[in-house]
Design an enzyme around this catalytic site. Structure first.
Site, mmCIF file in Angstrom:
data_model
loop_
_atom_site.group_PDB
_atom_site.id
_atom_site.type_symbol
_atom_site.label_atom_id
_atom_site.label_comp_id
_atom_site.label_asym_id
_atom_site.label_seq_id
_atom_site.Cartn_x
_atom_site.Cartn_y
_atom_site.Cartn_z
ATOM 1 N N ARG A 294 3.257 3.482 -5.252
ATOM 2 C CA ARG A 294 1.868 3.606 -5.701
ATOM 3 C C ARG A 294 1.586 5.041 -6.120
ATOM 4 O O ARG A 294 1.725 5.964 -5.313
ATOM 5 C CB ARG A 294 0.920 3.209 -4.556
ATOM 6 C CG ARG A 294 0.621 1.746 -4.501
ATOM 7 C CD ARG A 294 -0.306 1.416 -3.355
ATOM 8 N NE ARG A 294 -1.619 2.036 -3.457
ATOM 9 C CZ ARG A 294 -2.625 1.759 -2.636
ATOM 10 N NH1 ARG A 294 -2.463 0.886 -1.665
ATOM 11 N NH2 ARG A 294 -3.793 2.360 -2.785
ATOM 12 N N ARG B 253 3.957 6.532 2.668
ATOM 13 C CA ARG B 253 3.882 5.209 2.045
ATOM 14 C C ARG B 253 4.209 5.314 0.551
ATOM 15 O O ARG B 253 4.864 4.444 -0.003
ATOM 16 C CB ARG B 253 2.477 4.620 2.241
ATOM 17 C CG ARG B 253 2.331 3.214 1.712
ATOM 18 C CD ARG B 253 1.000 2.596 2.100
ATOM 19 N NE ARG B 253 -0.098 3.061 1.270
ATOM 20 C CZ ARG B 253 -1.375 2.720 1.456
ATOM 21 N NH1 ARG B 253 -1.723 1.938 2.468
ATOM 22 N NH2 ARG B 253 -2.319 3.157 0.659
ATOM 23 N N ARG C 186 -16.958 -1.405 0.125
ATOM 24 C CA ARG C 186 -16.742 0.039 0.128
ATOM 25 C C ARG C 186 -17.993 0.818 -0.234
ATOM 26 O O ARG C 186 -17.940 2.052 -0.288
ATOM 27 C CB ARG C 186 -15.662 0.371 -0.883
ATOM 28 C CG ARG C 186 -14.302 0.751 -0.272
ATOM 29 C CD ARG C 186 -13.361 0.949 -1.431
ATOM 30 N NE ARG C 186 -12.181 1.695 -1.185
ATOM 31 C CZ ARG C 186 -10.968 1.148 -1.021
ATOM 32 N NH1 ARG C 186 -10.824 -0.152 -0.958
ATOM 33 N NH2 ARG C 186 -9.917 1.922 -0.915
ATOM 34 N N ARG D 279 -6.779 13.268 -1.376
ATOM 35 C CA ARG D 279 -8.006 13.943 -0.897
ATOM 36 C C ARG D 279 -9.236 13.393 -1.601
ATOM 37 O O ARG D 279 -10.291 13.210 -0.988
ATOM 38 C CB ARG D 279 -7.913 15.450 -1.144
ATOM 39 C CG ARG D 279 -7.076 16.152 -0.122
ATOM 40 C CD ARG D 279 -7.275 17.673 -0.201
ATOM 41 N NE ARG D 279 -6.098 18.352 0.299
ATOM 42 C CZ ARG D 279 -5.813 18.461 1.596
ATOM 43 N NH1 ARG D 279 -6.632 17.982 2.497
ATOM 44 N NH2 ARG D 279 -4.693 19.057 1.973
ATOM 45 N N LYS E 76 -5.162 -0.609 7.650
ATOM 46 C CA LYS E 76 -5.881 -1.870 7.423
ATOM 47 C C LYS E 76 -4.924 -2.970 6.943
ATOM 48 O O LYS E 76 -5.005 -4.092 7.408
ATOM 49 C CB LYS E 76 -7.003 -1.679 6.382
ATOM 50 C CG LYS E 76 -8.044 -0.635 6.789
ATOM 51 C CD LYS E 76 -9.228 -0.601 5.836
ATOM 52 C CE LYS E 76 -8.907 -0.138 4.429
ATOM 53 N NZ LYS E 76 -8.456 1.264 4.317
#
Ligand code: AMP
Length: 188
Positions: free
Chosen positions: A134, A128, A89, A144, A14
């Site tokens: 992060r 990433r 969300r 998960r 995204k």
């Protein structure tokens, strides 16, 4: 106004595709994840409270993210449109977004959903995590948990926009350019 929701699980691409869409359509990118990370970096009370949940892979409360989006809409009244990334969300977030946009005489044009399987998502997020730093991208159990939160609370948001005939599914695997082309075709 061209208002788009870019939808999909964590790691679907995204953020990457938002950057392309922003420069092609001159939209304002609103990522609630980025906004929350800015609050954390600034050491605000909101940031501290959100960090605790984000570190566990859990969603932050609806009122918090809805408030952030409301203030961004208010401070950008002349925007050509917005791309919502990582928001809404939950169903209450989607309902709040519809109301906020309707208050200013506009609406969501389309929800574009990037489809990527779970195995690929986990691989991408771990990768990433090596560069982004992060913490929620570095632990497979947290990843998960985020995917579970997505399946339980976020996936139903697709039905909300499907009922408005705005939902479009896009294969999120392949080259960045090919995926961008598919998004552009769906929008145009
Ligand atoms: P993201 O950068 O979109 O992957 O978001 C990172 C984390 O921020 C998520 O795992 C949630 O804890 C939190 N977050 C971001 N956007 C939202 C949202 N719309 N609703 C609730 N929590 C969110």
């Amino acid at each position: 106004m061209l208002n788009l929701v870019l939808f999909g699980p964590p790691g679907a691409g995204k953020g990457t595709q938002s950057a392309h869409l922003v420069s092609h359509y001159q939209l304002i990118h609103l990522s609630t994840g980025d906004l929350l990370r800015s609050e954390i970096a600034a050491g605000t009370k909101l940031g501290l409270e959100a960090k605790h949940l984000m570190d566990q892979g859990l969603l932050v409360p609806d009122e918090v993210v809805i408030g952030m989006i409301r203030s961004k809409l208010e401070t950008n009244p002349d925007a050509k449109g917005f791309i919502f990334d990582g928001f809404p969300r939950t169903i209450p977030q989607a309902e709040a977004l519809d109301n906020l946009l309707s208050d200013v005489g506009t609406s969501i044009k389309a929800m574009l959903a990037l489809e990527v399987n779970e195995e690929e998502l986990i691989k991408r997020l771990l990768n990433r995590g090596k560069d982004s730093g992060r913490s929620d991208d570095q632990d497979v159990e947290i990843i998960r948990k985020r995917i579970n939160e997505y399946n339980a609370k976020t996936a139903p948001v697709a039905a909300h926009y499907n009922a408005q005939e705005k939902f479009r599914s896009i294969l999120g695997i392949g080259s960045i350019d090919d995926i961008f082309d598919a998004l552009r075709k769906a929008i145009d």
